[in-house]
Design a protein around this motif. Structure first.
Motif, short mmCIF file in Angstrom:
data_model
loop_
_atom_site.label_atom_id
_atom_site.label_comp_id
_atom_site.label_asym_id
_atom_site.label_seq_id
_atom_site.Cartn_x
_atom_site.Cartn_y
_atom_site.Cartn_z
N SER A 79 0.83 -1.21 0.00
CA SER A 79 0.00 0.00 0.00
C SER A 79 0.87 1.25 0.00
CB SER A 79 -0.91 0.02 1.23
OG SER A 79 -1.60 1.26 1.30
N ASN A 105 -0.36 3.94 1.04
CA ASN A 105 -0.91 4.73 2.14
C ASN A 105 -0.38 4.31 3.51
OD1 ASN A 105 -2.50 6.22 0.35
ND2 ASN A 105 -4.10 4.66 0.40
N THR A 106 0.09 3.07 3.64
CA THR A 106 0.56 2.57 4.93
C THR A 106 1.86 3.25 5.33
OG1 THR A 106 -0.45 0.43 4.51
CG2 THR A 106 1.26 0.50 6.19
N LEU A 134 2.50 6.34 5.77
CA LEU A 134 2.74 7.60 5.06
C LEU A 134 3.12 8.70 6.04
CD1 LEU A 134 2.63 9.24 2.43
CD2 LEU A 134 0.19 9.57 2.87
N ARG A 174 7.50 5.26 -3.32
CA ARG A 174 6.61 6.35 -2.90
C ARG A 174 7.48 7.55 -2.56
NH1 ARG A 174 3.51 4.99 2.16
NH2 ARG A 174 5.50 5.45 3.14
N SER A 184 -1.92 11.56 -5.00
CA SER A 184 -2.72 12.61 -4.34
C SER A 184 -1.92 13.89 -4.35
CB SER A 184 -3.09 12.20 -2.91
OG SER A 184 -1.94 12.08 -2.10
N VAL A 236 1.52 12.78 -2.78
CA VAL A 236 2.08 11.43 -2.79
C VAL A 236 2.27 11.03 -4.25
CG1 VAL A 236 1.74 9.01 -2.14
CG2 VAL A 236 0.93 10.85 -0.62
#
Length: 113
Positions: A6, A8-9, A11, A33, A57, A94
């Motif tokens: 992920s 998002n993890t 972040l 990322r 994003s 991101v």
């Protein structure tokens, strides 16, 4: 075999520099990322290999010697190797960076310093 990861993890943003994290590595690509706080710049750098940059994003300015373009959530751009480029966050952003397996994610971390 399938591997799940992920963007998002875990972040986090640093107000002074990009935060670089390898999210996934496969037989053919490394997925990185880049978390950029508003106003943070990833100074000009280059890679010998082609890359793909996707904004997951936020919004960034992505620039080369030929000028810059604004990329926002959902936008994606490819760049051939050996082209100097830079990123500047216009808001907390991101970014997904797809690297060749031949490339080294430590090069990306050095470019972020």
């Amino acid at each position: 075999i399938m591997e799940k990861a992920s963007f998002n993890t875990g972040l986090e943003f640093n107000p002074n520099k990009p935060v670089i994290t390898k999210v996934l590595e496969s037989d053919f690509t490394k997925e990185i990322r880049i978390a950029l706080a508003n106003g943070v710049e990833m100074k000009e750098h280059q890679t010998p290999y082609p890359i793909v940059v996707q904004v997951l994003s936020g919004c960034i300015d992505f620039g080369t010697k030929d000028g810059n373009t604004t990329l926002c959530s959902g936008d994606v751009v490819s760049l051939v190797g050996s082209i100097p480029h830079y990123l500047i966050a216009k808001e907390d952003s991101v970014v997904r960076l797809s690297l060749s397996m031949l490339d080294d994610e430590n090069r990306v971390k050095k470019a972020a310093e």
